[in-house]
Design an enzyme around this catalytic site. Sequence first.
Site, PDB file in Angstrom:
ATOM      1  N   ASP A  56       0.840  -1.195   0.000  1.00 28.03           N
ATOM      2  CA  ASP A  56       0.000   0.000   0.000  1.00 28.03           C
ATOM      3  C   ASP A  56       0.874   1.243   0.000  1.00 28.03           C
ATOM      4  O   ASP A  56       1.018   1.941   1.012  1.00 28.03           O
ATOM      5  CB  ASP A  56      -0.948  -0.018   1.210  1.00 28.03           C
ATOM      6  CG  ASP A  56      -1.988  -1.114   1.084  1.00 28.03           C
ATOM      7  OD1 ASP A  56      -2.385  -1.427  -0.056  1.00 28.03           O
ATOM      8  OD2 ASP A  56      -2.406  -1.655   2.122  1.00 28.03           O
ATOM      9  N   ARG A 110      -3.426  -8.682  12.789  1.00 28.96           N
ATOM     10  CA  ARG A 110      -2.565  -7.934  13.709  1.00 28.96           C
ATOM     11  C   ARG A 110      -1.901  -8.890  14.695  1.00 28.96           C
ATOM     12  O   ARG A 110      -2.577  -9.502  15.513  1.00 28.96           O
ATOM     13  CB  ARG A 110      -3.391  -6.899  14.507  1.00 28.96           C
ATOM     14  CG  ARG A 110      -3.931  -5.748  13.658  1.00 28.96           C
ATOM     15  CD  ARG A 110      -2.797  -4.872  13.142  1.00 28.96           C
ATOM     16  NE  ARG A 110      -3.264  -3.769  12.298  1.00 28.96           N
ATOM     17  CZ  ARG A 110      -3.422  -3.825  10.972  1.00 28.96           C
ATOM     18  NH1 ARG A 110      -3.159  -4.940  10.308  1.00 28.96           N
ATOM     19  NH2 ARG A 110      -3.811  -2.766  10.302  1.00 28.96           N
ATOM     20  N   ARG A 168       0.324  -2.826   7.218  1.00 25.63           N
ATOM     21  CA  ARG A 168       1.098  -1.959   8.111  1.00 25.63           C
ATOM     22  C   ARG A 168       1.934  -2.663   9.177  1.00 25.63           C
ATOM     23  O   ARG A 168       3.033  -2.163   9.476  1.00 25.63           O
ATOM     24  CB  ARG A 168       0.156  -0.915   8.738  1.00 25.63           C
ATOM     25  CG  ARG A 168      -0.242   0.137   7.704  1.00 25.63           C
ATOM     26  CD  ARG A 168      -1.461   0.909   8.124  1.00 25.63           C
ATOM     27  NE  ARG A 168      -2.653   0.066   8.072  1.00 25.63           N
ATOM     28  CZ  ARG A 168      -3.869   0.485   8.418  1.00 25.63           C
ATOM     29  NH1 ARG A 168      -4.037   1.724   8.831  1.00 25.63           N
ATOM     30  NH2 ARG A 168      -4.896  -0.329   8.318  1.00 25.63           N
ATOM     31  N   LYS A 208       0.649  -7.971  -2.605  1.00 29.79           N
ATOM     32  CA  LYS A 208      -0.645  -7.482  -3.086  1.00 29.79           C
ATOM     33  C   LYS A 208      -0.489  -6.077  -3.656  1.00 29.79           C
ATOM     34  O   LYS A 208       0.029  -5.184  -2.991  1.00 29.79           O
ATOM     35  CB  LYS A 208      -1.658  -7.453  -1.932  1.00 29.79           C
ATOM     36  CG  LYS A 208      -3.026  -6.915  -2.360  1.00 29.79           C
ATOM     37  CD  LYS A 208      -4.059  -7.134  -1.275  1.00 29.79           C
ATOM     38  CE  LYS A 208      -4.238  -5.973  -0.351  1.00 29.79           C
ATOM     39  NZ  LYS A 208      -4.978  -4.836  -0.894  1.00 29.79           N
ATOM     40  N   HIS A 227     -15.922  -4.506 -10.829  1.00 30.38           N
ATOM     41  CA  HIS A 227     -17.397  -4.522 -10.757  1.00 30.38           C
ATOM     42  C   HIS A 227     -17.906  -3.713 -11.954  1.00 30.38           C
ATOM     43  O   HIS A 227     -17.886  -2.486 -11.947  1.00 30.38           O
ATOM     44  CB  HIS A 227     -17.853  -3.878  -9.441  1.00 30.38           C
ATOM     45  CG  HIS A 227     -19.315  -4.020  -9.164  1.00 30.38           C
ATOM     46  ND1 HIS A 227     -19.875  -3.694  -7.952  1.00 30.38           N
ATOM     47  CD2 HIS A 227     -20.336  -4.456  -9.938  1.00 30.38           C
ATOM     48  CE1 HIS A 227     -21.181  -3.918  -7.987  1.00 30.38           C
ATOM     49  NE2 HIS A 227     -21.474  -4.373  -9.180  1.00 30.38           N
ATOM     50  N   ASP A 228     -18.331  -4.438 -12.998  1.00 31.98           N
ATOM     51  CA  ASP A 228     -18.787  -3.763 -14.219  1.00 31.98           C
ATOM     52  C   ASP A 228     -19.679  -4.747 -14.975  1.00 31.98           C
ATOM     53  O   ASP A 228     -20.019  -5.814 -14.443  1.00 31.98           O
ATOM     54  CB  ASP A 228     -17.563  -3.335 -15.052  1.00 31.98           C
ATOM     55  CG  ASP A 228     -17.838  -2.081 -15.899  1.00 31.98           C
ATOM     56  OD1 ASP A 228     -18.907  -2.022 -16.530  1.00 31.98           O
ATOM     57  OD2 ASP A 228     -16.973  -1.194 -15.926  1.00 31.98           O
ATOM     58  N   ILE A 229     -20.035  -4.451 -16.202  1.00 34.96           N
ATOM     59  CA  ILE A 229     -20.857  -5.398 -16.957  1.00 34.96           C
ATOM     60  C   ILE A 229     -20.023  -6.657 -17.256  1.00 34.96           C
ATOM     61  O   ILE A 229     -18.787  -6.600 -17.287  1.00 34.96           O
ATOM     62  CB  ILE A 229     -21.406  -4.771 -18.268  1.00 34.96           C
ATOM     63  CG1 ILE A 229     -20.276  -4.311 -19.175  1.00 34.96           C
ATOM     64  CG2 ILE A 229     -22.365  -3.635 -17.948  1.00 34.96           C
ATOM     65  CD1 ILE A 229     -20.752  -3.918 -20.576  1.00 34.96           C
ATOM     66  N   THR A 241     -15.738  -4.446   4.391  1.00 32.38           N
ATOM     67  CA  THR A 241     -15.761  -4.353   5.857  1.00 32.38           C
ATOM     68  C   THR A 241     -16.153  -2.944   6.322  1.00 32.38           C
ATOM     69  O   THR A 241     -16.456  -2.741   7.487  1.00 32.38           O
ATOM     70  CB  THR A 241     -14.397  -4.752   6.456  1.00 32.38           C
ATOM     71  OG1 THR A 241     -13.378  -4.173   5.659  1.00 32.38           O
ATOM     72  CG2 THR A 241     -14.219  -6.251   6.464  1.00 32.38           C
ATOM     73  N   ASP A 291      -5.420  -6.627  -6.565  1.00 33.31           N
ATOM     74  CA  ASP A 291      -6.652  -6.362  -5.805  1.00 33.31           C
ATOM     75  C   ASP A 291      -7.357  -5.136  -6.376  1.00 33.31           C
ATOM     76  O   ASP A 291      -7.282  -4.045  -5.812  1.00 33.31           O
ATOM     77  CB  ASP A 291      -6.266  -6.157  -4.327  1.00 33.31           C
ATOM     78  CG  ASP A 291      -7.482  -6.032  -3.428  1.00 33.31           C
ATOM     79  OD1 ASP A 291      -8.580  -6.444  -3.850  1.00 33.31           O
ATOM     80  OD2 ASP A 291      -7.322  -5.530  -2.301  1.00 33.31           O
ATOM     81  N   LEU A 292      -8.034  -5.342  -7.503  1.00 27.30           N
ATOM     82  CA  LEU A 292      -8.695  -4.200  -8.162  1.00 27.30           C
ATOM     83  C   LEU A 292     -10.208  -4.200  -7.931  1.00 27.30           C
ATOM     84  O   LEU A 292     -10.904  -3.316  -8.406  1.00 27.30           O
ATOM     85  CB  LEU A 292      -8.378  -4.193  -9.666  1.00 27.30           C
ATOM     86  CG  LEU A 292      -6.890  -4.124 -10.025  1.00 27.30           C
ATOM     87  CD1 LEU A 292      -6.707  -4.037 -11.534  1.00 27.30           C
ATOM     88  CD2 LEU A 292      -6.212  -2.939  -9.357  1.00 27.30           C
ATOM     89  N   LYS A 293     -10.738  -5.209  -7.272  1.00 31.70           N
ATOM     90  CA  LYS A 293     -12.178  -5.271  -6.926  1.00 31.70           C
ATOM     91  C   LYS A 293     -13.057  -4.865  -8.111  1.00 31.70           C
ATOM     92  O   LYS A 293     -13.814  -3.898  -8.057  1.00 31.70           O
ATOM     93  CB  LYS A 293     -12.462  -4.418  -5.697  1.00 31.70           C
ATOM     94  CG  LYS A 293     -11.702  -4.884  -4.461  1.00 31.70           C
ATOM     95  CD  LYS A 293     -12.166  -4.153  -3.217  1.00 31.70           C
ATOM     96  CE  LYS A 293     -11.476  -4.655  -1.968  1.00 31.70           C
ATOM     97  NZ  LYS A 293     -10.033  -4.328  -1.905  1.00 31.70           N
ATOM     98  N   GLN A 332      -8.336  -0.662  11.411  1.00 26.95           N
ATOM     99  CA  GLN A 332      -9.030  -1.945  11.252  1.00 26.95           C
ATOM    100  C   GLN A 332      -9.971  -2.175  12.426  1.00 26.95           C
ATOM    101  O   GLN A 332      -9.671  -1.802  13.561  1.00 26.95           O
ATOM    102  CB  GLN A 332      -8.032  -3.105  11.155  1.00 26.95           C
ATOM    103  CG  GLN A 332      -7.198  -3.105   9.888  1.00 26.95           C
ATOM    104  CD  GLN A 332      -7.974  -3.589   8.664  1.00 26.95           C
ATOM    105  OE1 GLN A 332      -9.200  -3.683   8.691  1.00 26.95           O
ATOM    106  NE2 GLN A 332      -7.266  -3.871   7.583  1.00 26.95           N
TER     107      GLN A 332
HETATM  108  O1  C5P Z   1      -2.318  -2.307   6.811  1.00 24.65           O
HETATM  109  P1  C5P Z   1      -3.309  -3.435   6.896  1.00 24.65           P
HETATM  110  O2  C5P Z   1      -2.707  -4.725   7.413  1.00 24.65           O
HETATM  111  O3  C5P Z   1      -4.562  -3.028   7.631  1.00 24.65           O
HETATM  112  O4  C5P Z   1      -3.681  -3.699   5.356  1.00 24.65           O
HETATM  113  C1  C5P Z   1      -4.672  -4.599   4.970  1.00 24.65           C
HETATM  114  C2  C5P Z   1      -4.806  -4.625   3.482  1.00 24.65           C
HETATM  115  O5  C5P Z   1      -5.943  -5.423   3.148  1.00 24.65           O
HETATM  116  C3  C5P Z   1      -5.041  -3.271   2.843  1.00 24.65           C
HETATM  117  O6  C5P Z   1      -4.437  -3.311   1.541  1.00 24.65           O
HETATM  118  C4  C5P Z   1      -6.535  -3.181   2.734  1.00 24.65           C
HETATM  119  O7  C5P Z   1      -6.960  -2.357   1.686  1.00 24.65           O
HETATM  120  C5  C5P Z   1      -6.906  -4.632   2.455  1.00 24.65           C
HETATM  121  N1  C5P Z   1      -8.271  -4.992   2.795  1.00 24.65           N
HETATM  122  C6  C5P Z   1      -8.801  -4.832   4.062  1.00 24.65           C
HETATM  123  N2  C5P Z   1     -10.102  -5.183   4.312  1.00 24.65           N
HETATM  124  C7  C5P Z   1     -10.847  -5.691   3.345  1.00 24.65           C
HETATM  125  C8  C5P Z   1     -10.337  -5.867   2.059  1.00 24.65           C
HETATM  126  C9  C5P Z   1      -9.017  -5.499   1.815  1.00 24.65           C
HETATM  127  O8  C5P Z   1      -8.133  -4.390   4.974  1.00 24.65           O
HETATM  128  N3  C5P Z   1     -12.083  -6.061   3.615  1.00 24.65           N
END
Ligand code: C5P
Length: 233
Positions: free
Chosen positions: A6, A175, A205, A28, A59-61, A114, A55-57, A184
């Site tokens: 990230d 974590r 992180r 990722k 969502h389209d046709i 989330t 991880d581009l998620k 989170q």
């Molecule tokens: O820094 P951290 O460990 O919180 O990063 C988690 C990664 O997972 C980030 O790239 C975040 O965008 C991704 N992610 C998330 N929750 C989701 C989907 C993806 O935290 N539901």
Amino acid sequence: MIVALDVPDARSAAALTAQLEKTCQWFKVGLELFIAAGPSVVLPLVARGHSVFLDLKLHDIPNTVAAAVRSAASLGVRMVTLHAAGGPVMLAAARAALDDFENPPELLAVTVLTSMDEHQLGATGIPRSPAQQVELLAGMGLAAGVKGFVCSPKEVSALRSLTGPAGVLVVPGIRPIGAAIGDQKRIATPADALRQGASYLVVGRPITQAPDPAEAAEAILKEMAEALEPAST
Ligand code: C5P
């Protein structure tokens, strides 16, 4: 373990992967980095033998998503995300688009973000709890031939019951004990997430912001290995 790159640009991604590439196999690449740097950040990782989760998620046709999934597969990535809310036809089109590839990436469906709670879902016209909506979308994804899902630690055991051992469950919100929680909300330790049925853990992180990212990554891999060891009698 998948390390979330990230970071805002290719130079920062290269600096981070240089520190981590001896310890970590999976990286990722998400929207921020891909929009900034595109395939030029993915291809060198693939060329050096790493596994990339794009991880581009999507969502389209259906036609557009199928074409995007084909482009991702051509880059050599190992996982690609799309929104289950795109519906069964979109998911099936994405699946079918991979039929021509010998070693296609795993399609991972995102069910409910989330960041969505019951109130946010209600505002979009969905009168269900996030847990109910996750279950509905996961069932729909499985029926459309998608067996991979991204889910929070809170959902992983319910999804594991639904998918059985063939499901590929990728879990962020990890974590290690003592790590800063940040923004989170639904978190788990690496060991807990694995015991609840996660296939892969996404960690950002706790590694990328650590004073020594490689050392932080090694500690998490060690915790994962210990969690997977059979319990001693
Ligand atoms: O820094 P951290 O460990 O919180 O990063 C988690 C990664 O997972 C980030 O790239 C975040 O965008 C991704 N992610 C998330 N929750 C989701 C989907 C993806 O935290 N539901």
